[in-house]
Design an enzyme around this catalytic site. Structure first.
Site, mmCIF file in Angstrom:
data_model
loop_
_atom_site.group_PDB
_atom_site.id
_atom_site.type_symbol
_atom_site.label_atom_id
_atom_site.label_comp_id
_atom_site.label_asym_id
_atom_site.label_seq_id
_atom_site.Cartn_x
_atom_site.Cartn_y
_atom_site.Cartn_z
ATOM 1 N N LYS A 173 0.880 -1.173 0.000
ATOM 2 C CA LYS A 173 0.000 0.000 0.000
ATOM 3 C C LYS A 173 0.911 1.215 0.000
ATOM 4 O O LYS A 173 1.551 1.523 0.998
ATOM 5 C CB LYS A 173 -0.887 0.043 1.253
ATOM 6 N N GLY A 227 7.506 4.730 7.732
ATOM 7 C CA GLY A 227 6.671 5.913 7.948
ATOM 8 C C GLY A 227 6.952 6.491 9.326
ATOM 9 O O GLY A 227 8.024 6.284 9.900
ATOM 10 N N GLU A 249 10.632 0.864 9.862
ATOM 11 C CA GLU A 249 11.577 1.942 9.520
ATOM 12 C C GLU A 249 10.851 3.238 9.831
ATOM 13 O O GLU A 249 10.007 3.687 9.050
ATOM 14 C CB GLU A 249 11.933 1.876 8.026
ATOM 15 N N LEU A 250 11.173 3.848 10.964
ATOM 16 C CA LEU A 250 10.341 4.955 11.456
ATOM 17 C C LEU A 250 11.081 6.295 11.416
ATOM 18 O O LEU A 250 12.052 6.460 10.692
ATOM 19 C CB LEU A 250 9.829 4.599 12.854
ATOM 20 N N CYS A 283 13.957 10.772 6.281
ATOM 21 C CA CYS A 283 14.071 10.335 7.674
ATOM 22 C C CYS A 283 15.503 10.468 8.177
ATOM 23 O O CYS A 283 15.727 10.531 9.376
ATOM 24 C CB CYS A 283 13.605 8.894 7.784
ATOM 25 N N GLU A 378 10.830 15.921 14.669
ATOM 26 C CA GLU A 378 11.295 15.792 13.295
ATOM 27 C C GLU A 378 10.782 17.013 12.517
ATOM 28 O O GLU A 378 9.577 17.251 12.470
ATOM 29 C CB GLU A 378 10.667 14.507 12.725
HETATM 30 P P1 NAP Z 1 2.978 8.332 7.848
HETATM 31 O O1 NAP Z 1 1.931 9.345 8.064
HETATM 32 O O2 NAP Z 1 3.314 7.417 8.949
HETATM 33 O O3 NAP Z 1 2.538 7.537 6.536
HETATM 34 C C1 NAP Z 1 3.290 6.482 6.011
HETATM 35 C C2 NAP Z 1 2.366 5.465 5.370
HETATM 36 O O4 NAP Z 1 1.469 4.970 6.362
HETATM 37 C C3 NAP Z 1 1.491 6.037 4.256
HETATM 38 O O5 NAP Z 1 1.299 5.051 3.279
HETATM 39 C C4 NAP Z 1 0.192 6.329 4.982
HETATM 40 O O6 NAP Z 1 -0.934 6.328 4.127
HETATM 41 C C5 NAP Z 1 0.123 5.161 5.929
HETATM 42 N N1 NAP Z 1 -0.715 5.361 7.115
HETATM 43 C C6 NAP Z 1 -1.037 6.508 7.740
HETATM 44 N N2 NAP Z 1 -1.818 6.249 8.813
HETATM 45 C C7 NAP Z 1 -1.993 4.901 8.860
HETATM 46 C C8 NAP Z 1 -2.711 4.018 9.718
HETATM 47 N N3 NAP Z 1 -3.393 4.447 10.781
HETATM 48 N N4 NAP Z 1 -2.665 2.684 9.462
HETATM 49 C C9 NAP Z 1 -1.971 2.212 8.402
HETATM 50 N N5 NAP Z 1 -1.286 3.006 7.543
HETATM 51 C C10 NAP Z 1 -1.287 4.333 7.783
HETATM 52 O O7 NAP Z 1 4.356 9.002 7.436
HETATM 53 P P2 NAP Z 1 4.601 10.104 6.331
HETATM 54 O O8 NAP Z 1 4.329 11.423 6.924
HETATM 55 O O9 NAP Z 1 3.929 9.751 5.079
HETATM 56 O O10 NAP Z 1 6.159 9.874 6.065
HETATM 57 C C11 NAP Z 1 7.114 10.534 6.769
HETATM 58 C C12 NAP Z 1 7.616 9.704 7.935
HETATM 59 O O11 NAP Z 1 8.225 8.522 7.440
HETATM 60 C C13 NAP Z 1 8.675 10.420 8.715
HETATM 61 O O12 NAP Z 1 8.491 10.223 10.084
HETATM 62 C C14 NAP Z 1 9.961 9.759 8.230
HETATM 63 O O13 NAP Z 1 11.024 9.860 9.137
HETATM 64 C C15 NAP Z 1 9.506 8.362 8.035
HETATM 65 N N6 NAP Z 1 10.413 7.634 7.119
HETATM 66 C C16 NAP Z 1 11.238 6.695 7.657
HETATM 67 C C17 NAP Z 1 12.142 6.022 6.837
HETATM 68 C C18 NAP Z 1 13.068 4.978 7.397
HETATM 69 O O14 NAP Z 1 13.640 4.232 6.605
HETATM 70 N N7 NAP Z 1 13.258 4.888 8.697
HETATM 71 C C19 NAP Z 1 12.177 6.308 5.473
HETATM 72 C C20 NAP Z 1 11.319 7.274 4.967
HETATM 73 C C21 NAP Z 1 10.432 7.925 5.809
HETATM 74 P P3 NAP Z 1 -1.467 7.675 3.440
HETATM 75 O O15 NAP Z 1 -0.392 8.183 2.580
HETATM 76 O O16 NAP Z 1 -2.598 7.211 2.635
HETATM 77 O O17 NAP Z 1 -1.805 8.624 4.546
#
Ligand code: NAP
Length: 476
Positions: A173, A227, A249-250, A283, A378
């Site tokens: 997804k 995410g 991976e957060l 991230c 962040e």
């Molecule tokens: P996010 O809000 O956590 O979203 C990530 C994914 O999760 C998206 O596909 C999102 O869908 C989905 N999602 C949101 N709420 C959900 C729920 N309740 N249940 C299941 N899935 C859900 O994060 P983001 O703002 O898109 O991305 C940025 C974050 O990712 C930052 O914190 C960054 O540090 C982290 N990140 C970490 C890494 C790593 O390797 N550690 C790499 C890249 C990014 P929708 O798009 O449809 O909302």
């Protein structure tokens, strides 16, 4: 879209039904394309298809799977220009960065096409005369993934390639803001000959619904998530019911440290690359800078000069280095944090303002103190807060003073200090005199509330394998 040459990619991105999801270009708000969304029962069907497909996929030899993955890698690289353009249109990053991400994403497919052939077990000396012991590696099974918008291709291939190489089937997804790249890269997998049900994409308006389905479904044996820490925590809790194997991976809060013995020019160069890539939305982006008192003025003035020279604009325009942030909400959040920093006593040394559309001026904040609350968060935008420090002990305490533990960076030329600091930083990855550390060859991942599990390197394949122990008895 007019400049996408591969017609089969173009056709899947324009399906325009009543329930289609419109994808916006963050640079100008225009609609880039449409993606069909699945109902809950359709997602359930995908999971069942994945279960059946996994059985036969597992039976193929690792070498057969490798050949298909290798062909996928080649097709991704052959379509690099189209994929990059699509990525910039839906995500906003400057085109050269998208070109780089396509190659980076493809590199995981190439790497795991090789690594899949090396899923070795071992023989173990028996504990009695009549016994022979060994281990074999087997795929975990049906795997699901949820990925973010900041790396629309690489965050998928980093998971899908090792899963497929190991013999797992895979359903992803993608983020609802960047599903076009996901569909495009999966379409290329199909063209490479990877069976349709082995690698599937699902899109639904509600991420919570997909999260519920994935975590509660007993067929899904593994969930790999990239995410935010907030959503990761929630998914871990939900996965407890089915005791699902998870990789997380957060979020991160990377310190970027410049010691008094650093090469300042090199440190400024690394700081620019680490902070401003993808408009600060990675991230592993430097989130806070710690600069030693002795070289503070020199580093800060050189850094500010470099930041003032950054070109902001539509990622498709030549020479642009900073594209839009992902949406207006992200822009508001970034500016709120800048305002909070100023309220708490920081100074805007350059930037600090909103620009028209989803753009934020590249910003440097000076006079920042560890006690300011925003430093614990962040920033996920083109904002660089700088803290002054004096001693190594104080520095280590401040750098580790966070719930996160993904990436950290430091610049020094003293070998004793380098070892001591590298060992003291509570992070999964440390860049030493280097601001860009990601590669398919090395394990990527965090500690503390940045998650667990590793992607890339030798470890990346292990995430999708189970170890089975075989005990042969009665051998007299
Ligand atoms: P996010 O809000 O956590 O979203 C990530 C994914 O999760 C998206 O596909 C999102 O869908 C989905 N999602 C949101 N709420 C959900 C729920 N309740 N249940 C299941 N899935 C859900 O994060 P983001 O703002 O898109 O991305 C940025 C974050 O990712 C930052 O914190 C960054 O540090 C982290 N990140 C970490 C890494 C790593 O390797 N550690 C790499 C890249 C990014 P929708 O798009 O449809 O909302």
């Amino acid at each position: 879209m007019d400049k996408i040459n591969n017609k089969s990619l173009l056709s899947i991105l324009c399906e325009h039904g009543d329930d289609a999801l419109a994808i916006d270009n963050p640079a100008d708000g225009s609609v880039v394309g449409y993606i069909p969304v699945q109902s809950e029962s359709e997602i359930d069907e995908c999971i069942e298809k994945s279960r059946l497909a996994q059985k036969s996929w597992q039976k193929r030899t690792a070498k057969e799977r490798s050949s298909l993955l290798y062909r996928w890698y080649e097709l991704v690289m052959e379509n690099q220009a189209d994929l990059a353009r699509l990525m910039t249109l839906e995500q906003g990053k400057p085109l050269p960065e998208s070109v780089g991400e396509v190659a980076y994403g493809a590199s995981f497919i190439q790497w795991f096409a090789e690594e899949g052939k090396r899923a070795y077990g071992m023989t173990i000396p028996g504990h009695t005369e009549d016994k022979r012991l060994m281990t074999i590696k087997q795929p975990v099974g049906v795997t699901a993934a949820i990925t973010p918008w900041n790396f629309p291709i690489a965050m998928i291939t980093r998971k899908a390639a090792p899963a497929l190489a190991a013999g797992c089937s895979f359903i992803v997804k993608p983020a609802n803001q960047t599903p076009l790249s996901a569909y495009a890269v999966v379409e290329l997998a199909r063209q490479a000959g990877i069976p349709e049900d082995v690698l599937q994409v699902v899109v639904h308006q509600s991420p919570e619904t997909v999260g519920d389905l994935f975590t509660h479904h007993p067929t899904i044996r593994k969930l790999s998530f990239t995410g935010s820490t907030r959503v990761g925590r929630h998914l871990i809790a939900q996965s407890a019911e089915t005791i699902k194997n998870t990789s997380m991976e957060l979020g991160g809060n990377a310190p970027f440290i410049v010691f008094d013995d650093a090469d300042i020019d090199q440190a400024v160069q690394g700081a620019m690359a680490s902070k401003f890539r993808n408009a600060g939305q990675t991230c592993v982006c430097a989130n806070r800078f710690y600069v030693h008192d002795e070289i503070y003025d020199q580093f800060v003035s050189q850094f500010i000069e470099a930041v003032k020279g950054l070109k902001v604009g539509n990622g498709l325009e030549a020479g642009v280095q900073i594209g839009p942030v992902i949406d207006s909400l992200a822009k508001e959040r970034i500016l709120e944090k800048v305002n909070l920093a100023v309220e708490q006593g920081a100074t805007v040394a350059t930037g600090g303002k909103a620009l028209n559309g989803c753009f934020v001026e590249p910003t440097v904040l000076t006079g920042v103190q560890q006690s300011m609350s925003f430093i614990q968060e962040e920033l996920f935008g083109p904002v660089a807060p700088i803290v002054r420090f004096n001693t190594d002990e104080e520095l280590i305490q401040q750098a580790n003073d966070t719930i996160y533990g993904l990436a950290a960076y430091f610049y020094s030329r003293d070998i004793t200090r380098i070892w001591k600091i590298a060992e003291s930083l509570e992070y999964g990855m440390v860049g030493i005199n280097e601001g860009i550390i990601s590669t398919e060859l090395a394990p990527f991942g965090g500690v503390k509330q940045s998650g667990f599990g590793r992607e890339g390197g030798q470890e990346g394949l292990e995430e999708y394998l189970e170890t089975k122990y075989l005990c042969f008895g009665g051998i007299h």
